[in-house]
Design a protein around this motif. Structure first.
Motif, PDB file in Angstrom:
ATOM      1  N   ALA A  40     -64.565  31.921 144.284  1.00 20.96           N
ATOM      2  CA  ALA A  40     -63.328  32.626 143.946  1.00 20.96           C
ATOM      3  C   ALA A  40     -62.705  32.985 145.279  1.00 20.96           C
ATOM      4  CB  ALA A  40     -63.640  33.893 143.168  1.00 20.96           C
ATOM      5  N   SER A  41     -61.381  33.042 145.347  1.00 24.82           N
ATOM      6  CA  SER A  41     -60.815  33.325 146.650  1.00 24.82           C
ATOM      7  C   SER A  41     -59.399  33.854 146.595  1.00 24.82           C
ATOM      8  CB  SER A  41     -60.836  32.057 147.512  1.00 24.82           C
ATOM      9  OG  SER A  41     -60.329  32.329 148.802  1.00 24.82           O
ATOM     10  N   THR A  42     -59.088  34.726 147.564  1.00 21.13           N
ATOM     11  CA  THR A  42     -57.702  35.126 147.788  1.00 21.13           C
ATOM     12  C   THR A  42     -57.033  34.119 148.729  1.00 21.13           C
ATOM     13  OG1 THR A  42     -58.405  36.599 149.577  1.00 21.13           O
ATOM     14  CG2 THR A  42     -58.167  37.580 147.392  1.00 21.13           C
TER      15      THR A  42
ATOM     16  N   ASN B 188     -58.407  32.307 151.868  1.00 25.23           N
ATOM     17  CA  ASN B 188     -59.067  31.806 153.070  1.00 25.23           C
ATOM     18  C   ASN B 188     -60.440  31.201 152.789  1.00 25.23           C
ATOM     19  OD1 ASN B 188     -57.149  32.188 155.092  1.00 25.23           O
ATOM     20  ND2 ASN B 188     -57.592  34.387 155.178  1.00 25.23           N
ATOM     21  N   THR B 189     -61.194  31.832 151.912  1.00 23.49           N
ATOM     22  CA  THR B 189     -62.501  31.267 151.556  1.00 23.49           C
ATOM     23  C   THR B 189     -62.312  29.884 150.942  1.00 23.49           C
ATOM     24  OG1 THR B 189     -63.443  33.453 151.205  1.00 23.49           O
ATOM     25  CG2 THR B 189     -64.588  31.618 150.158  1.00 23.49           C
ATOM     26  N   SER B 190     -61.290  29.747 150.103  1.00 20.73           N
ATOM     27  CA  SER B 190     -61.071  28.447 149.453  1.00 20.73           C
ATOM     28  C   SER B 190     -60.664  27.386 150.469  1.00 20.73           C
ATOM     29  CB  SER B 190     -60.056  28.561 148.321  1.00 20.73           C
ATOM     30  OG  SER B 190     -58.854  29.146 148.740  1.00 20.73           O
TER      31      SER B 190
ATOM     32  N   GLY C 221     -62.139  43.745 152.519  1.00 22.42           N
ATOM     33  CA  GLY C 221     -61.716  43.315 151.191  1.00 22.42           C
ATOM     34  C   GLY C 221     -62.917  43.291 150.278  1.00 22.42           C
ATOM     35  N   ASN C 222     -63.601  42.138 150.261  1.00 15.90           N
ATOM     36  CA  ASN C 222     -64.815  42.028 149.457  1.00 15.90           C
ATOM     37  C   ASN C 222     -66.034  42.564 150.216  1.00 15.90           C
ATOM     38  OD1 ASN C 222     -65.690  41.299 146.874  1.00 15.90           O
ATOM     39  ND2 ASN C 222     -66.463  39.322 147.566  1.00 15.90           N
ATOM     40  N   ALA C 223     -65.815  42.968 151.467  1.00 18.79           N
ATOM     41  CA  ALA C 223     -66.784  43.682 152.312  1.00 18.79           C
ATOM     42  C   ALA C 223     -67.912  42.831 152.892  1.00 18.79           C
ATOM     43  CB  ALA C 223     -67.356  44.903 151.584  1.00 18.79           C
ATOM     44  N   GLY C 224     -67.786  41.524 152.804  1.00 20.71           N
ATOM     45  CA  GLY C 224     -68.787  40.650 153.406  1.00 20.71           C
ATOM     46  C   GLY C 224     -68.728  40.675 154.925  1.00 20.71           C
ATOM     47  N   ASN C 225     -67.530  40.696 155.474  1.00 20.12           N
ATOM     48  CA  ASN C 225     -67.415  40.545 156.925  1.00 20.12           C
ATOM     49  C   ASN C 225     -67.903  41.769 157.690  1.00 20.12           C
ATOM     50  OD1 ASN C 225     -66.784  38.613 158.887  1.00 20.12           O
ATOM     51  ND2 ASN C 225     -64.760  39.500 159.276  1.00 20.12           N
ATOM     52  N   ILE C 226     -67.615  42.958 157.201  1.00 29.98           N
ATOM     53  CA  ILE C 226     -68.107  44.163 157.888  1.00 29.98           C
ATOM     54  C   ILE C 226     -69.637  44.196 157.807  1.00 29.98           C
ATOM     55  CG2 ILE C 226     -67.821  45.699 155.864  1.00 29.98           C
ATOM     56  CD1 ILE C 226     -67.014  47.927 157.850  1.00 29.98           C
TER      57      ILE C 226
ATOM     58  N   LEU D  31     -59.096  40.211 164.146  1.00 27.97           N
ATOM     59  CA  LEU D  31     -57.929  39.591 163.502  1.00 27.97           C
ATOM     60  C   LEU D  31     -58.456  38.404 162.720  1.00 27.97           C
ATOM     61  CD1 LEU D  31     -55.349  39.712 166.425  1.00 27.97           C
ATOM     62  CD2 LEU D  31     -55.778  41.408 164.626  1.00 27.97           C
ATOM     63  N   THR D  32     -58.675  38.640 161.438  1.00 26.93           N
ATOM     64  CA  THR D  32     -59.423  37.720 160.588  1.00 26.93           C
ATOM     65  C   THR D  32     -58.753  36.374 160.303  1.00 26.93           C
ATOM     66  OG1 THR D  32     -58.505  39.075 158.826  1.00 26.93           O
ATOM     67  CG2 THR D  32     -60.786  39.505 159.437  1.00 26.93           C
ATOM     68  N   GLY D  33     -57.406  36.351 160.303  1.00 28.58           N
ATOM     69  CA  GLY D  33     -56.726  35.098 159.947  1.00 28.58           C
ATOM     70  C   GLY D  33     -55.425  34.878 160.715  1.00 28.58           C
TER      71      GLY D  33
HETATM   72  N1  F0G Z   1     -58.971  39.272 156.257  1.00 27.35           N
HETATM   73  C1  F0G Z   1     -58.683  38.085 155.707  1.00 27.35           C
HETATM   74  C2  F0G Z   1     -57.613  37.269 156.339  1.00 27.35           C
HETATM   75  C3  F0G Z   1     -59.383  37.629 154.567  1.00 27.35           C
HETATM   76  O1  F0G Z   1     -59.084  36.453 154.039  1.00 27.35           O
HETATM   77  C4  F0G Z   1     -60.367  38.470 154.007  1.00 27.35           C
HETATM   78  C5  F0G Z   1     -61.087  38.061 152.794  1.00 27.35           C
HETATM   79  C6  F0G Z   1     -60.625  39.687 154.632  1.00 27.35           C
HETATM   80  C7  F0G Z   1     -59.911  40.057 155.739  1.00 27.35           C
HETATM   81  C8  F0G Z   1     -61.664  40.623 154.132  1.00 27.35           C
HETATM   82  O2  F0G Z   1     -62.947  40.156 154.382  1.00 27.35           O
HETATM   83  O3  F0G Z   1     -63.766  40.114 152.052  1.00 27.35           O
HETATM   84  O4  F0G Z   1     -65.324  39.947 153.984  1.00 27.35           O
HETATM   85  O5  F0G Z   1     -64.173  42.083 153.471  1.00 27.35           O
HETATM   86  N2  F0G Z   1     -60.793  37.050 152.123  1.00 27.35           N
HETATM   87  C9  F0G Z   1     -61.573  36.551 150.978  1.00 27.35           C
HETATM   88  C10 F0G Z   1     -61.055  35.198 150.554  1.00 27.35           C
HETATM   89  C11 F0G Z   1     -61.718  37.513 149.871  1.00 27.35           C
HETATM   90  O6  F0G Z   1     -61.203  34.822 149.378  1.00 27.35           O
HETATM   91  O7  F0G Z   1     -60.521  34.481 151.388  1.00 27.35           O
HETATM   92  P1  F0G Z   1     -64.138  40.602 153.428  1.00 27.35           P
END
Ligand code: F0G
Length: 355
Positions: A83-85, A87-89, A187-192, A316-318
């Motif tokens: 499932a994804s918002t 970036n994961t997809s 977001g889904n808290a995996g990265n922290i 800066l995640t994306g």
């Molecule tokens: N920043 C970006 C750009 C993300 O795409 C996400 C999560 C987060 C922060 C939050 O990271 O979920 O590990 O706490 N994106 C997921 C997705 C949910 O489906 O791409 P997180």
């Protein structure tokens, strides 16, 4: 020629790699830690940004996905699902393509940035848009993958966290130690969860001498960790973190409490302000969700809650190119249009110079 092209080779000793694990790579990781001199001055701190938007598919997800896909191949799986918002997809689709796997992605209809959707389609994933949000999509994917011979590649898959923790190693290597504060969107808290695991493991291996405080920031309309309960209708312009029931909640809360950190929320207005400020004052363009980390630091600075001189890393995640509509609609105006003459152009140049 650099044979250690990706994180699986570079951080092999810290990862669950066996002789049977294929060393898949699209050259993920090794992203720059960029000093931000203008914002450092403005905030009275030593500010760096970890620019994960320079990964192969433009987000930090590549680190976790390369590990998850390599293990899926090792275990004989031929299909992955998430499932994804967005970036994961994109990351799942790219690494599945690279490894010859079938990839099925569930996205919340109407709430995914244009560039991310384009990526999943281009990489050949089977994209299904559900009439619901991310949390509902994740519930469906968890149910299906529990019953079918399909590998779940959301961050509830522990290999995702393993791959993503390598970003913390890189931060320590670049600074020669952990920073005072690691600020990160949640977001889904995996990265922290993953960063904290990485910092703890590097510290235990004596590759760093201290641990950072973990500061997590959620969008105000999607801040279940701040409220202490799930949000049933999460809403924010930062669609990447439009999540109301984070799967890795426990990992996040553990990181925050063990590190003596905090979790706070930032409004969409604060996110967009930080997003634009970073691009125009430092030349670094991230996507809106990513700017939640900087927005949170600015908020704490304004509240007098930042120790002057602190060394701070904002993740800066994306990449900003993921979500061009936000930049066009909410930040800039449309370019001004003039007749195709020297005079008309110069008139506008003089006029805007006076503004
Ligand atoms: N920043 C970006 C750009 C993300 O795409 C996400 C999560 C987060 C922060 C939050 O990271 O979920 O590990 O706490 N994106 C997921 C997705 C949910 O489906 O791409 P997180």
């Amino acid at each position: 020629f650099n044979r250690q092209s990706g994180i699986l080779e570079r951080y092999r000793e810290f990862l669950p790699i066996t002789e049977k694990t294929p060393l898949v790579s699209l050259h993920e990781g090794n992203t720059p830690l960029i000093h931000a001199p203008n914002l450092s001055k403005q905030l009275g701190v030593e500010l760096y940004v970890k620019y994960e938007g320079l990964n192969p598919t433009g987000s930090f997800k590549d680190r976790g996905m390369v590990m998850a896909v390599a293990k899926a191949v090792e275990e004989g799986s031929n299909t992955i699902m998430c499932a994804s918002t967005g970036n994961t997809s994109a990351a799942a689709a790219a690494y599945a393509a690279r490894s010859g796997l079938r990839c099925i992605v569930l996205i919340p209809s109407g709430n995914i940035a244009l560039g991310k959707l384009a990526q999943a389609i281009a990489y050949g994933a089977e994209v299904i848009a559900i009439d619901g949000n991310f949390d509902e999509a994740l519930d469906i994917v968890r149910e299906i993958t529990a019953k079918e011979p399909i590998t779940l590649v959301n961050s509830v898959n522990p290999y995702r966290i393993e791959g993503q923790k390598t970003a913390a190693f890189e931060v320590c290597d670049a600074l020669t130690d952990a920073p005072d504060i690691l600020a990160i969107p949640v977001g889904n808290a995996g990265n922290i969860t993953a960063y904290w695991k990485g910092f703890e493991e590097y510290f235990a291996a004596k590759k760093s001498n201290r641990l950072p405080k973990m500061y997590g920031f959620q969008a105000a309309g999607a801040a279940p960790l701040v409220h202490g309960e799930p949000v049933s209708n999460p809403e924010t312009i930062a669609t990447a973190i439009r999540i109301g029931n984070p799967a890795s909640k426990d990992g996040a809360l553990n990181a925050i409490s063990k590190s003596n950190g905090l979790v706070d929320s930032v409004t969409d207005e604060e996110i967009l302000h930080a997003y634009h400020l970073l691009a125009k004052s430092e030349g670094v363009f991230c996507e809106p969700a990513s700017a939640a980390s900087l927005a949170g630091i600015i908020k704490l600075h304004e509240a007098g809650r930042l120790q002057p001189g602190s060394q701070i890393v904002c993740v800066l995640t994306g990449n900003g190119l993921k979500d061009p509509n936000i930049a066009l609609k909410l930040v800039g105006e449309e370019p001004r249009s003039v007749p195709a003459t020297h005079e008309a152009v110069m008139e506008l140049v003089r006029q805007s110079g006076r503004e």
